[in-house]
Design a protein around this motif. Structure first.
Motif, PDB file in Angstrom:
ATOM      1  N   THR A 104       0.619  -1.207  -0.039  1.00 34.79           N
ATOM      2  CA  THR A 104       0.179   0.170  -0.018  1.00 34.79           C
ATOM      3  C   THR A 104       0.819   1.194  -0.020  1.00 34.79           C
ATOM      4  O   THR A 104       0.597   2.147  -0.829  1.00 34.79           O
ATOM      5  CB  THR A 104      -0.876   0.149   1.334  1.00 34.79           C
ATOM      6  OG1 THR A 104      -1.645  -1.380   1.192  1.00 34.79           O
ATOM      7  CG2 THR A 104      -1.974   1.018   1.302  1.00 34.79           C
ATOM      8  N   ARG A 135       1.812  -2.511 -12.702  1.00 35.69           N
ATOM      9  CA  ARG A 135       0.152  -2.301 -12.548  1.00 35.69           C
ATOM     10  C   ARG A 135       0.205  -0.729 -12.164  1.00 35.69           C
ATOM     11  O   ARG A 135      -0.802  -0.147 -12.497  1.00 35.69           O
ATOM     12  CB  ARG A 135      -0.519  -3.226 -11.771  1.00 35.69           C
ATOM     13  CG  ARG A 135       0.336  -3.140 -10.280  1.00 35.69           C
ATOM     14  CD  ARG A 135      -0.439  -4.279  -9.215  1.00 35.69           C
ATOM     15  NE  ARG A 135      -0.713  -5.544  -9.714  1.00 35.69           N
ATOM     16  CZ  ARG A 135      -1.620  -6.375  -9.395  1.00 35.69           C
ATOM     17  NH1 ARG A 135      -2.365  -5.884  -8.366  1.00 35.69           N
ATOM     18  NH2 ARG A 135      -1.658  -7.485  -9.743  1.00 35.69           N
ATOM     19  N   SER A 176      -7.975  -3.560  -8.069  1.00 39.29           N
ATOM     20  CA  SER A 176      -7.215  -3.155  -7.014  1.00 39.29           C
ATOM     21  C   SER A 176      -7.221  -1.767  -6.657  1.00 39.29           C
ATOM     22  O   SER A 176      -7.299  -0.838  -7.331  1.00 39.29           O
ATOM     23  CB  SER A 176      -5.606  -3.325  -7.587  1.00 39.29           C
ATOM     24  OG  SER A 176      -4.654  -2.437  -6.773  1.00 39.29           O
ATOM     25  N   ARG A 203     -12.050  -1.425  -2.235  1.00 39.56           N
ATOM     26  CA  ARG A 203     -12.227  -0.759  -1.141  1.00 39.56           C
ATOM     27  C   ARG A 203     -12.202   0.813  -1.480  1.00 39.56           C
ATOM     28  O   ARG A 203     -11.178   1.066  -2.409  1.00 39.56           O
ATOM     29  CB  ARG A 203     -11.169  -0.799   0.081  1.00 39.56           C
ATOM     30  CG  ARG A 203      -9.894  -0.741  -0.448  1.00 39.56           C
ATOM     31  CD  ARG A 203      -8.753  -1.388   0.567  1.00 39.56           C
ATOM     32  NE  ARG A 203      -9.082  -3.017   0.736  1.00 39.56           N
ATOM     33  CZ  ARG A 203      -8.395  -3.716   1.616  1.00 39.56           C
ATOM     34  NH1 ARG A 203      -7.793  -3.167   2.646  1.00 39.56           N
ATOM     35  NH2 ARG A 203      -8.603  -5.033   1.525  1.00 39.56           N
ATOM     36  N   GLU A 351      -5.429 -12.706  -7.866  1.00 36.34           N
ATOM     37  CA  GLU A 351      -4.718 -11.755  -6.916  1.00 36.34           C
ATOM     38  C   GLU A 351      -4.148 -12.192  -5.805  1.00 36.34           C
ATOM     39  O   GLU A 351      -3.054 -11.757  -5.426  1.00 36.34           O
ATOM     40  CB  GLU A 351      -5.686 -10.680  -6.758  1.00 36.34           C
ATOM     41  CG  GLU A 351      -5.909  -9.570  -7.766  1.00 36.34           C
ATOM     42  CD  GLU A 351      -4.790  -8.896  -8.208  1.00 36.34           C
ATOM     43  OE1 GLU A 351      -4.107  -8.087  -7.566  1.00 36.34           O
ATOM     44  OE2 GLU A 351      -4.503  -8.866  -9.497  1.00 36.34           O
TER      45      GLU A 351
HETATM   46  C1  S3P Z   1      -5.181  -2.226  -0.013  1.00 28.70           C
HETATM   47  C2  S3P Z   1      -5.718  -2.744  -1.298  1.00 28.70           C
HETATM   48  C3  S3P Z   1      -5.646  -4.411  -1.285  1.00 28.70           C
HETATM   49  C4  S3P Z   1      -5.290  -5.128  -0.127  1.00 28.70           C
HETATM   50  C5  S3P Z   1      -4.214  -4.442   0.681  1.00 28.70           C
HETATM   51  C6  S3P Z   1      -4.348  -3.039   1.064  1.00 28.70           C
HETATM   52  C7  S3P Z   1      -5.404  -0.898   0.090  1.00 28.70           C
HETATM   53  O1  S3P Z   1      -4.738  -4.727  -2.288  1.00 28.70           O
HETATM   54  O2  S3P Z   1      -5.074  -6.389  -0.335  1.00 28.70           O
HETATM   55  O3  S3P Z   1      -3.851  -5.418   1.918  1.00 28.70           O
HETATM   56  O4  S3P Z   1      -5.247  -0.371   1.228  1.00 28.70           O
HETATM   57  O5  S3P Z   1      -5.585  -0.113  -0.919  1.00 28.70           O
HETATM   58  P1  S3P Z   1      -4.889  -4.514  -3.932  1.00 28.70           P
HETATM   59  O6  S3P Z   1      -5.002  -3.271  -4.171  1.00 28.70           O
HETATM   60  O7  S3P Z   1      -3.580  -5.021  -4.498  1.00 28.70           O
HETATM   61  O8  S3P Z   1      -6.051  -5.473  -4.081  1.00 28.70           O
END
Ligand code: S3P
Length: 451
Positions: A104, A135, A176, A203, A351
């Motif tokens: 992150t 990426r 992602s 997220r 992933e």
């Molecule tokens: C995160 C996104 C996810 C997650 C990571 C934290 C973030 O990764 O697995 O632990 O804080 O945006 P990816 O964006 O690679 O899916």
């Protein structure tokens, strides 16, 4: 605040326990903690954070922003104060910025650094140096950034400052949140409205927090865009930020209490952002007894207390739509599946192969050592759940530099006929300081030693 990774390997020995009981608040959300340091640093004025995760990953982000001239207090019981320097106030760091194990930090900061006037270098530990950075490099280069990387786009990344960035409308090839956030953060420095379209919901903490701090991010279906086209009008305002407890850390105890008979625990103040709650949906589909109590909203994020009682679990075909919403929870969900009655099938989760470790390979391997029929596939796993009181035997597992693998196998130990010995557990500090103590306080049997 000293780094932990050069210390000797920490070993967990986990054995079967009686029922788990009690109440706990797990540490702060890792994703939100990183972002609170980054956005608080880029804001104008003071940001006061509470509930900050004092884990190695978010501490590395904190150290990086200090190295770029931002005044940030030492965290104390989750409280941190940042004197923001504004979007254009960061200073060139004297040394490469070290982010340890944290994808992150590297991916989000590469977006921020691409928009700076100065050159910088981002580097991480052995696990992070194996993870894909192309990426983020591809969309940043399309915006006008200049970045040098190692073979196949691996870190360290050298980011050349002084480029003028242009907005893009980016169709993200993978689901992602880190890539989405990286592009949006570079978009803060670009001429025009940067947009990202995601193939599945991921997220959305970046969008929520930027909006809360004054730079709107508009969503239209799967597409999110920075609202202000003129970069000179963009400004983040410092304010109070409260970080909820991390549902990804709570997940270990959601599974632990589900699989150990007669357990009942209450996990308080857990962040329940709908882009993060796949673990609850998956466990409930397997028969788990999880109740959501005292729902409320804290600083723009939904929060609640989770009451979990043990329940007989059964295998399921996991809905692929839930995969990005539970992406960090699969190591412990595989443990739940091994304890359930019948087959669990996960697909659409390739992933997992590029996380802190290849979580499909490492988990399938460890489960097989413990006597479980677990078949890795290109994009998931098939697990024949044993549905027995003690489905696991004894084995020695190597966590492969991956905190969540270590904690998942600690949970497996709760249902082992013998002992689950886990090497490389010092990495648990990246996301869950105090994990072993809390595990034991709630009734688990975890012994620690150093090697
Ligand atoms: C995160 C996104 C996810 C997650 C990571 C934290 C973030 O990764 O697995 O632990 O804080 O945006 P990816 O964006 O690679 O899916």
């Amino acid at each position: 605040m000293t780094a932990v990774h050069d210390s000797a390997s920490l070993i967990y020995r986990s054995t079967a326990s009686q029922a788990l009981e009690g109440e706990a608040r797990v540490p702060g959300d890792k994703s939100i903690s990183h972002r609170s340091i980054m956005f608080g640093s880029l804001a104008s004025g003071t940001t006061e954070i509470s509930g900050f995760l004092e884990g190695e990953d978010s501490l590395n982000t904190l150290r990086c922003f200090r190295a770029m001239g931002v005044s940030i207090t030492d965290p104390e019981a989750g409280r941190v104060t940042i004197e923001g320097v504004g979007l254009h106030g960061l200073k060139q760091p004297e040394k490469p910025l070290y982010v340890g194990n944290s994808g992150t930090s590297m991916r989000l900061m590469s977006g921020i650094l691409a928009g700076q006037a100065f050159d910088s270098v981002l580097e991480g530990d052995a696990s992070l140096s194996r993870r894909p950075m192309k990426r983020v490099i591809d969309p940043l280069v399309a915006m006008g950034a200049r970045i040098d990387a190692g073979p196949e786009g691996r870190s360290p990344l050298k980011i050349h400052g002084g480029q003028s960035l242009k907005a893009i409308d980016y169709a993200m090839p993978m689901a992602s949140a880190q890539v989405k956030s990286c592009v949006l953060l570079a978009g803060l420095y670009a001429e025009g409205c940067t947009c990202v379209t995601e193939p599945a919901p991921t997220r959305d903490h970046t969008e929520r927090m930027l909006s809360g701090l004054g730079v709107g991010v508009a969503r239209d279906g799967a597409r999110v865009c920075i609202e202000q086209a003129d970069p000179t009008t963009r400004r983040l305002e410092g304010r109070r930020l409260e970080v909820p407890a991390d549902i990804s850390s709570a997940a270990f105890f959601l599974v632990a209490a589900s699989i150990v008979p007669d357990s009942e625990i209450l996990l308080t103040h857990v962040g329940l952002n709908p882009t993060r709650t796949g673990v609850i949906d998956i466990l409930k589909a397997m028969g788990a007894d999880i109740r959501i109590e005292n729902r409320r909203e804290v600083g723009g994020e939904p929060v609640a207390d989770l009451r979990v009682k043990s329940a007989p679990l059964h295998g399921i075909a996991i809905d692929e739509a839930l995969v990005p919403l539970a992406i960090d929870e699969f190591p412990v969900l595989f443990v739940a599946a091994a304890c359930a009655t019948g087959r669990t099938v996960l697909t659409g989760a390739e992933e997992l192969r590029v996380k802190e470790s290849d979580r499909i390979a490492v988990m399938a391997d460890g489960l097989a050592k413990l006597g479980i029929d677990a078949t890795p596939t290109a994009d998931g796993m098939i697990i024949e759940g044993r549905g027995e009181p003690t489905p696991f035997g004894s084995a020695t597992i190597y966590a492969q530099g991956d905190h969540r693998i270590a904690m998942a196998f600690a949970v497996a130990g709760l249902k082992a006929r013998g002992e689950v010995t886990i090497h490389d557990c010092q990495f648990v500090e990246t996301s869950f300081p105090g994990f072993a103590e809390l595990f034991n306080r709630l009734g688990g049997c975890l012994e620690l030693s150093r090697h």
